[in-house]
Write a protein that holds these residues in place. Structure first.
Motif, mmCIF file in Angstrom:
data_model
loop_
_atom_site.group_PDB
_atom_site.id
_atom_site.type_symbol
_atom_site.label_atom_id
_atom_site.label_comp_id
_atom_site.label_asym_id
_atom_site.label_seq_id
_atom_site.Cartn_x
_atom_site.Cartn_y
_atom_site.Cartn_z
ATOM 1 N N THR A 126 0.860 -1.185 0.000
ATOM 2 C CA THR A 126 0.000 0.000 0.000
ATOM 3 C C THR A 126 0.894 1.231 0.000
ATOM 4 O OG1 THR A 126 -0.113 0.074 2.418
ATOM 5 C CG2 THR A 126 -1.821 -1.220 1.289
ATOM 6 N N SER A 127 0.302 2.400 0.080
ATOM 7 C CA SER A 127 1.101 3.624 0.055
ATOM 8 C C SER A 127 1.986 3.757 1.293
ATOM 9 C CB SER A 127 0.203 4.854 -0.074
ATOM 10 O OG SER A 127 -0.663 4.949 1.032
ATOM 11 N N LYS A 128 1.605 3.138 2.416
ATOM 12 C CA LYS A 128 2.395 3.254 3.650
ATOM 13 C C LYS A 128 3.247 2.016 3.942
ATOM 14 C CE LYS A 128 -0.228 6.654 6.091
ATOM 15 N NZ LYS A 128 0.620 7.627 6.695
ATOM 16 N N PHE A 129 2.805 0.841 3.502
ATOM 17 C CA PHE A 129 3.502 -0.399 3.834
ATOM 18 C C PHE A 129 3.922 -1.128 2.564
ATOM 19 C CE2 PHE A 129 3.601 -4.937 5.122
ATOM 20 C CZ PHE A 129 4.572 -4.843 6.097
ATOM 21 N N GLU A 130 5.244 -1.287 2.386
ATOM 22 C CA GLU A 130 5.786 -1.995 1.233
ATOM 23 C C GLU A 130 6.041 -3.448 1.616
ATOM 24 O OE1 GLU A 130 9.823 -2.146 -1.473
ATOM 25 O OE2 GLU A 130 9.343 -0.286 -0.408
ATOM 26 N N VAL A 131 5.278 -4.360 1.053
ATOM 27 C CA VAL A 131 5.416 -5.782 1.355
ATOM 28 C C VAL A 131 6.699 -6.318 0.731
ATOM 29 C CG1 VAL A 131 4.416 -8.082 1.025
ATOM 30 C CG2 VAL A 131 2.927 -6.129 1.519
ATOM 31 N N VAL A 132 7.539 -6.942 1.563
ATOM 32 C CA VAL A 132 8.747 -7.603 1.089
ATOM 33 C C VAL A 132 8.488 -9.102 0.978
ATOM 34 C CG1 VAL A 132 11.145 -8.167 1.673
ATOM 35 C CG2 VAL A 132 10.276 -5.844 2.031
ATOM 36 N N TYR A 154 8.453 -2.755 4.778
ATOM 37 C CA TYR A 154 8.939 -1.435 5.181
ATOM 38 C C TYR A 154 7.757 -0.507 5.414
ATOM 39 C CZ TYR A 154 13.259 -3.236 3.131
ATOM 40 O OH TYR A 154 14.354 -4.007 2.822
ATOM 41 N N TRP A 155 7.858 0.311 6.450
ATOM 42 C CA TRP A 155 6.793 1.250 6.804
ATOM 43 C C TRP A 155 7.206 2.656 6.405
ATOM 44 C CZ3 TRP A 155 1.883 1.332 7.756
ATOM 45 C CH2 TRP A 155 1.308 2.425 8.393
ATOM 46 N N GLU A 156 6.384 3.319 5.659
ATOM 47 C CA GLU A 156 6.574 4.705 5.221
ATOM 48 C C GLU A 156 7.966 4.959 4.634
ATOM 49 O OE1 GLU A 156 5.267 7.121 8.588
ATOM 50 O OE2 GLU A 156 3.302 7.273 7.619
ATOM 51 N N GLY A 157 8.462 4.016 3.847
ATOM 52 C CA GLY A 157 9.717 4.199 3.141
ATOM 53 C C GLY A 157 10.974 4.006 3.970
ATOM 54 N N LYS A 209 14.877 -0.844 8.694
ATOM 55 C CA LYS A 209 14.471 -2.019 9.463
ATOM 56 C C LYS A 209 13.153 -2.549 8.924
ATOM 57 C CE LYS A 209 12.143 0.566 13.126
ATOM 58 N NZ LYS A 209 12.000 0.735 14.561
ATOM 59 N N PHE A 210 12.916 -3.815 9.210
ATOM 60 C CA PHE A 210 11.673 -4.447 8.793
ATOM 61 C C PHE A 210 10.594 -4.274 9.855
ATOM 62 C CE2 PHE A 210 14.599 -7.153 6.257
ATOM 63 C CZ PHE A 210 14.057 -6.882 5.005
ATOM 64 N N PHE A 211 9.356 -4.272 9.413
ATOM 65 C CA PHE A 211 8.189 -4.251 10.286
ATOM 66 C C PHE A 211 7.315 -5.440 9.932
ATOM 67 C CE2 PHE A 211 9.642 0.076 10.094
ATOM 68 C CZ PHE A 211 9.430 0.570 11.371
ATOM 69 N N LEU A 212 6.511 -5.878 10.888
ATOM 70 C CA LEU A 212 5.503 -6.900 10.638
ATOM 71 C C LEU A 212 4.136 -6.233 10.657
ATOM 72 C CD1 LEU A 212 6.649 -9.883 12.879
ATOM 73 C CD2 LEU A 212 6.747 -9.745 10.385
#
Length: 84
Positions: A5-11, A26-29, A33-36
């Motif tokens: 989505t525009s805020k969360f880039e799925v890796v 990744y959250w907001e670019g 670090k990675f986020f879940l």
């Protein structure tokens, strides 16, 4: 919908069973670090959470969270989340 989505880039989708998914990304670019994040999705719909008709991912806490994907290669994978 389990794409970025525009805020969360799925890796990587680390869990996807039925209509529930957990992803690493990744959250907001911020690629330092990675986020879940998680979301419920529908085959022909937006799913939840969503804002103003746009799919969103819900971030999981970054501190005190451990996640194990058990039997990830089986037809019945399980996710174990531990919060401290």
């Amino acid at each position: 919908m389990i794409e970025s989505t525009s805020k969360f880039e799925v890796v990587e989708i680390v869990y996807n069973k039925g209509s529930f998914a957990i992803a690493k990304g990744y959250w907001e670019g911020d690629k330092s670090k990675f986020f879940l994040a998680c979301r419920w999705h529908e085959k022909d719909g937006i799913g939840y959470p969503q804002t103003f008709g746009k799919p969103q991912w819900m971030l999981l806490p970054t501190d005190g969270l451990e996640m194990d994907v058990l039997n990830s290669l089986s037809s019945s994978p399980k996710v174990q989340l531990s919060f401290s």
